[in-house]
Design an enzyme around this catalytic site. Structure first.
Site, PDB file in Angstrom:
ATOM      1  N   TYR A  77      -1.643  25.113  15.448  1.00 21.02           N
ATOM      2  CA  TYR A  77      -2.780  26.245  14.779  1.00 21.02           C
ATOM      3  C   TYR A  77      -2.666  26.964  16.077  1.00 21.02           C
ATOM      4  CZ  TYR A  77      -4.620  25.254  10.568  1.00 21.02           C
ATOM      5  OH  TYR A  77      -4.548  25.274   9.365  1.00 21.02           O
ATOM      6  N   GLU A 120      -1.522  -7.989  12.571  1.00 24.84           N
ATOM      7  CA  GLU A 120      -1.037  -6.897  11.343  1.00 24.84           C
ATOM      8  C   GLU A 120      -2.787  -5.853  10.558  1.00 24.84           C
ATOM      9  OE1 GLU A 120       1.064  -8.080   8.378  1.00 24.84           O
ATOM     10  OE2 GLU A 120       1.427  -5.830   7.065  1.00 24.84           O
ATOM     11  N   ASP A 145       1.424 -10.654   7.898  1.00 22.32           N
ATOM     12  CA  ASP A 145       1.453 -10.839   6.549  1.00 22.32           C
ATOM     13  C   ASP A 145       2.974 -11.466   6.281  1.00 22.32           C
ATOM     14  OD1 ASP A 145      -1.095 -10.540   6.145  1.00 22.32           O
ATOM     15  OD2 ASP A 145      -0.176  -8.318   4.931  1.00 22.32           O
TER      16      ASP A 145
END
Lengths: 439, 439
Positions: free
Chosen positions: A182, A268, A320
């Site tokens: 910006y 996780e 997982d």
């Protein structure tokens, strides 16, 4: 009161499981029977202590994984054919920028215009090196002259980014990539361009992006047996309640890392993190628990690496049982292609896969209804992982992945909740630690 | 060293802007001229102090907003035609569950089977009440009998969730919605079903979901002039570095809230949060700074409300100048339809819109290239907001929104970086505070 809570984790283990099913299924009763296999905590702790002390001597820790032998980047021989960027203090980065700019000025004054020599970050230049077990950026430079229609714009952007980074360093502050964009939207056009040049500048200066004081947003949290200073404030991560301490976006403001932990538990997801934090798992088994809440962000990867390098503790991962769990491990361990030039600082070698592993599903008799069928896309990702060098290197991982692809089943860490909400902290993890069941 | 850094925010204001553009544009020089309009901090602080003291006496604070007159839920008359759930301690929730189950048992023993009376959460039942300035759930119940093919399954799920919540409360732990789902995948089928029944159970028991000890994941962070206890651990939010303290997922473990802040600064995004935290803005203007990093999560909404209720401080919001910034404000202030039954606990009335407002873009001469054109979707969302009661109530907001839709321009908070990375903390916010420029 608070102390009582702290001890509750251990105490509650002995209590009856409150979330027992109305009719006890055979899987549940088997799961409960595993509780009786647990040795006293003192015995498990003795094992962990010897493990931690072995790790701190940089000996291969734990099981027979070949990856255990890989060294941390600081021990690596000087790189010749690939780029290694390093953390640099502000004074050093500033003086490197000054040198670049002086050289450009000399070149202009002598009538030759100016040009930057920029390392090529093309995909073909980003390769996995088995010896290092991480993705690196090969050393190959291209010129970016100002007096060339094709590169004039990029040379200008490069000069502007160098000047902005110089300003940030001089003020002693940190900014985000979005802030940087910006400051000159007209020149940069879109953020992808200022981001890309920022990575170029890192490579050119041979320093990490953190050294440029341009940071990404943080998502990670940490609790457990760890104290450190965040921008001068002393943080005791055993006193951070259940919410934990947000991992700082600017790693260079982290100092004075101290710990009496025996291992680092990398998680996780935040649901499992919350369970561990609330049960004050780290007080039963001294450890540091951290999570990036899904895909690892740069701040969490830098933080984990710092912990590993300074504390020399084994890192055990709880993810997982699906291809993405393994993929997340790979990002922590080997890095992502996009940041290959900084892989030495962003990657943590020798993370052990504790669970939930595909073989655990049968071993712990996770009920069929808590397993999910793999989608076609899951299977595709799994097969691709089998071809990845970092998986191939580890025989145990290959076997687990083959099991996953054969059974076509996946499961989340939360699937263990089917045996009671605290089964994870009271039975599964202690048993894993006792049996040193990681690969 | 660390103390020096703390004062740096104020000190640096006097220093030359390091990120000044090479050629000073007129917008930049105007922006810089605003710096000279700043009165000494002591004068701004005096204003803020009188403001905070007015707010703590529950008088309408600040400008003429009509929403200033709305009361906090604790002062509300007893609700008759809509549901008000309340925070309950575990003993009270447990005994409510016991009563429900005993009633069911009596009914079964007397040969009438059993049935639950469940408040209807249909969309038609969720309405915005202008008097309360929030969305509420109307009181309308439907029977859920077990001995009916259409409702047998849902009645079973309801009984199961009641039993699981009972187990969680008895253990004194907290679990996630995902954990709950995994305890009985076969029965629940998918998580949407256990989630929905969990909300039903909240309504049936007349208590908040936090009281059930089922929590959502946290994303919020907080820094500034605030101390509180998270699960018994004392947290000093002025000593949380740049990363801040993660807002705890379980609000019922938060206690002992203390503060010498004069206002609460609610920030939409983490980039602005980081800037404020690094500049230790709260030491120059005593405040509490928090962000949910985008869409507000339940934990952050509960936390903000607790701060507002206990500390009685004005809440000033810093969001992007686009329809989503306003939408985020609306969720904090009026709640979401999905959680309408709990809106009394989740909403914080009387939040002031500090910036970045559509009118600020011209007022602060944000350069054209830092503004973005609104997409068709943006315009659609903006027009819908104009029809919302909570916007209509506030004349100032209507005007701002109309300006946005007329100019078809939006801008992020980061757009202020075009005047220097610290323009936000050194000029924009101090000037806003000095001028009490909020609506």
């Amino acid at each position: 009161m608070s102390e009582r809570k702290r001890r509750a984790g251990a105490g509650a283990a002995a209590a009856a499981s409150a979330s027992k099913k109305p009719r006890v299924s055979s899987a549940a009763s088997y799961a409960e029977s595993l509780r009786s296999k647990l040795r006293p905590d003192a015995s498990i702790l003795a094992t962990l202590r010897s493990l931690a002390s072995a790790a701190s001597k940089s000996k291969p820790a734990g099981s027979s994984s070949s990856s255990a032998s890989k060294a941390l980047a600081e021990d690596e021989p000087a790189a010749n054919n690939y780029i290694v960027v390093a953390d640099q203090d502000s004074a050093s980065v500033t003086s490197r920028i000054n040198r670049l700019v002086l050289a450009a000025a000399h070149s202009i004054l002598s009538g030759r215009g100016f040009s930057f020599a920029v390392p090529s970050r093309a995909a073909s230049n980003q390769v996995y090196l088995p010896d290092l077990d991480r993705i690196v950026l090969l050393r190959r430079e291209s010129a970016r002259p100002f007096a060339n229609v094709a590169t004039a714009r990029k040379a200008t952007i490069t000069a502007r980014v160098l000047s902005l980074v110089h300003a940030v360093l001089r003020r002693g502050i940190h900014v985000t990539k979005r802030d940087l964009f910006y400051t000159d939207v007209k020149l940069f056009g879109d953020q992808a361009q200022s981001d890309a040049v920022l990575d170029d500048v890192s490579c050119m200066l041979g320093c990490t992006r953190s050294s440029l004081h341009v940071v990404a947003s943080e998502k990670g949290v940490v609790v457990g047996r760890l104290t450190f200073a965040d921008d001068g404030d002393r943080i005791d991560c055993t006193r951070m309640g259940v919410g934990g301490k947000a991992i700082p976006p600017n790693i260079d403001r982290v100092s004075g890392i101290e710990s009496d932990a025996l291992f680092i538990l990398l998680v996780e997801k935040d649901a499992a993190f919350m369970r561990l934090a609330e049960d004050r798992f780290y007080n039963r088994f001294p450890c540091i628990i951290l999570t990036a809440k899904g895909q690892p962000d740069v701040a969490t990867r830098l933080f984990l690496r710092r912990l590993k390098v300074e504390l020399k503790l084994p890192v055990l991962a709880l993810v997982d049982s699906d291809p993405y769990g393994l993929k997340i491990l790979s990002v922590y361990m080997c890095g992502s292609k996009n940041m290959s030039y900084d892989s030495a600082n962003l990657t943590t070698p020798d993370i052990k896969w504790l669970g939930v592993r595909p073989s655990d599903l049968d071993k712990y008799r996770v009920p069929e209804q808590c397993r999910l069928p793999m989608t076609d896309h899951d299977i595709k990702v799994g097969k691709e992982l089998l071809e990845e060098d970092f998986v191939k290197q580890n025989e145990g991982w290959v076997k687990e992945l083959e099991t996953m692809l054969r059974t076509r089943q996946k499961a989340e860490i939360q699937a263990l909740s089917s045996f009671g909400f605290q089964y994870l902290t009271e039975v599964y993890l202690p048993l894993k630690l006792q049996q040193q069941d990681w690969i």
